[in-house]
Design a protein around this motif. Structure first.
Motif, PDB file in Angstrom:
ATOM      1  N   VAL A  91       0.859  -1.182   0.000  1.00 48.14           N
ATOM      2  CA  VAL A  91       0.000   0.000   0.000  1.00 48.14           C
ATOM      3  C   VAL A  91       0.899   1.236   0.000  1.00 48.14           C
ATOM      4  O   VAL A  91       1.708   1.426   0.921  1.00 48.14           O
ATOM      5  N   SER A  92       0.759   2.055  -1.033  1.00 55.48           N
ATOM      6  CA  SER A  92       1.590   3.257  -1.154  1.00 55.48           C
ATOM      7  C   SER A  92       1.108   4.346  -0.204  1.00 55.48           C
ATOM      8  O   SER A  92       0.015   4.253   0.362  1.00 55.48           O
ATOM      9  N   GLY A  94      -0.019   7.105  -1.040  1.00 52.84           N
ATOM     10  CA  GLY A  94      -1.238   7.662  -1.623  1.00 52.84           C
ATOM     11  C   GLY A  94      -2.449   6.751  -1.475  1.00 52.84           C
ATOM     12  O   GLY A  94      -3.545   7.101  -1.900  1.00 52.84           O
ATOM     13  N   GLY A  95      -2.256   5.558  -0.904  1.00 54.24           N
ATOM     14  CA  GLY A  95      -3.370   4.639  -0.700  1.00 54.24           C
ATOM     15  C   GLY A  95      -3.611   3.677  -1.846  1.00 54.24           C
ATOM     16  O   GLY A  95      -4.558   2.908  -1.827  1.00 54.24           O
ATOM     17  N   ASN A  96      -2.747   3.700  -2.864  1.00 53.06           N
ATOM     18  CA  ASN A  96      -2.868   2.736  -3.959  1.00 53.06           C
ATOM     19  C   ASN A  96      -2.308   1.395  -3.501  1.00 53.06           C
ATOM     20  O   ASN A  96      -1.316   1.335  -2.773  1.00 53.06           O
ATOM     21  N   VAL A  97      -2.963   0.308  -3.919  1.00 51.43           N
ATOM     22  CA  VAL A  97      -2.550  -1.036  -3.521  1.00 51.43           C
ATOM     23  C   VAL A  97      -1.941  -1.741  -4.724  1.00 51.43           C
ATOM     24  O   VAL A  97      -2.560  -1.812  -5.785  1.00 51.43           O
ATOM     25  N   SER A 116      -6.504   4.166  -5.053  1.00 48.87           N
ATOM     26  CA  SER A 116      -7.108   4.522  -3.769  1.00 48.87           C
ATOM     27  C   SER A 116      -8.597   4.836  -3.882  1.00 48.87           C
ATOM     28  O   SER A 116      -9.357   4.548  -2.964  1.00 48.87           O
ATOM     29  N   ASP A 117      -9.026   5.390  -5.023  1.00 48.26           N
ATOM     30  CA  ASP A 117     -10.447   5.704  -5.211  1.00 48.26           C
ATOM     31  C   ASP A 117     -11.311   4.453  -5.208  1.00 48.26           C
ATOM     32  O   ASP A 117     -12.487   4.502  -4.843  1.00 48.26           O
ATOM     33  N   ARG A 119     -10.403   1.528  -3.609  1.00 48.48           N
ATOM     34  CA  ARG A 119     -10.009   0.650  -2.503  1.00 48.48           C
ATOM     35  C   ARG A 119     -11.167   0.289  -1.577  1.00 48.48           C
ATOM     36  O   ARG A 119     -11.204  -0.816  -1.024  1.00 48.48           O
ATOM     37  N   SER A 120     -12.122   1.159  -1.425  1.00 47.74           N
ATOM     38  CA  SER A 120     -13.248   0.894  -0.520  1.00 47.74           C
ATOM     39  C   SER A 120     -14.149  -0.228  -1.024  1.00 47.74           C
ATOM     40  O   SER A 120     -14.956  -0.766  -0.264  1.00 47.74           O
TER      41      SER A 120
END
Length: 160
Positions: A91-92, A94-97, A116-117, A119-120
């Motif tokens: 997980v970066s 910035g929230g990117n996986v 990240s957009d 991810r939820s």
């Protein structure tokens, strides 16, 4: 002295020309945005795999199996299934996986990312570490490596 009627006529002409220019620019923007939306829509359909059976859809192995991640690079620009063992889930900031399939991701021929957009839409992605997975999606190239961007949880399947 300047005749006020003449000045008013001149200003009226300038305002009319400006209005015409605004209308022309607005029409150009409308046409450009409509074309852009159409291209984005068609690209999304192509990437989602909704047109299975069309050219550019990968069907590896006669039984409908997936490509090994090492072979994904030869299928860029196609929609397909890529399989491999996830060695690390990163997980970066910035929230990117990123799902890493090699010990050194920089030398790996394939990667997969969940921005990240999106991810939820997923549960605990760290549970994928050490597991064999199949990833459905459009195979692209990013920084010289094959990649599938995962937008939806239905694109990932843990292999039995």
């Amino acid at each position: 002295m300047t005749n006020p009627t003449t000045l008013t006529d001149r200003l009226g002409f300038l305002i009319a020309v400006t209005r015409k220019q605004i209308v022309v620019v607005a029409l150009i923007v409308l046409v450009a945005s409509s074309l852009s939306a159409l291209v984005a829509y068609r690209r999304a359909i192509r990437q989602s795999g909704l047109h299975d059976g069309a050219p550019g859809v990968v069907r590896a192995g006669g039984s409908g199996g997936c490509l090994d991640f090492h072979d994904a690079g030869s299928h860029t620009g196609e929609t397909g299934c890529v399989s491999g063992r996830v060695l690390r889930v990163f997980v970066s900031r910035g929230g990117n996986v990123f799902l890493d399939f090699c010990t050194d991701y920089r030398k790996c021929p394939f990667t997969s990312v969940i921005f990240s957009d999106d991810r939820s839409k997923f549960g605990d992605l760290t549970t994928l570490g050490g597991r064999d997975v199949e990833i459905q999606g459009f195979i692209t190239v990013y920084q010289g490596r094959a990649e599938v961007v995962i937008h939806d949880a239905q694109q990932i399947r843990v292999s039995p």
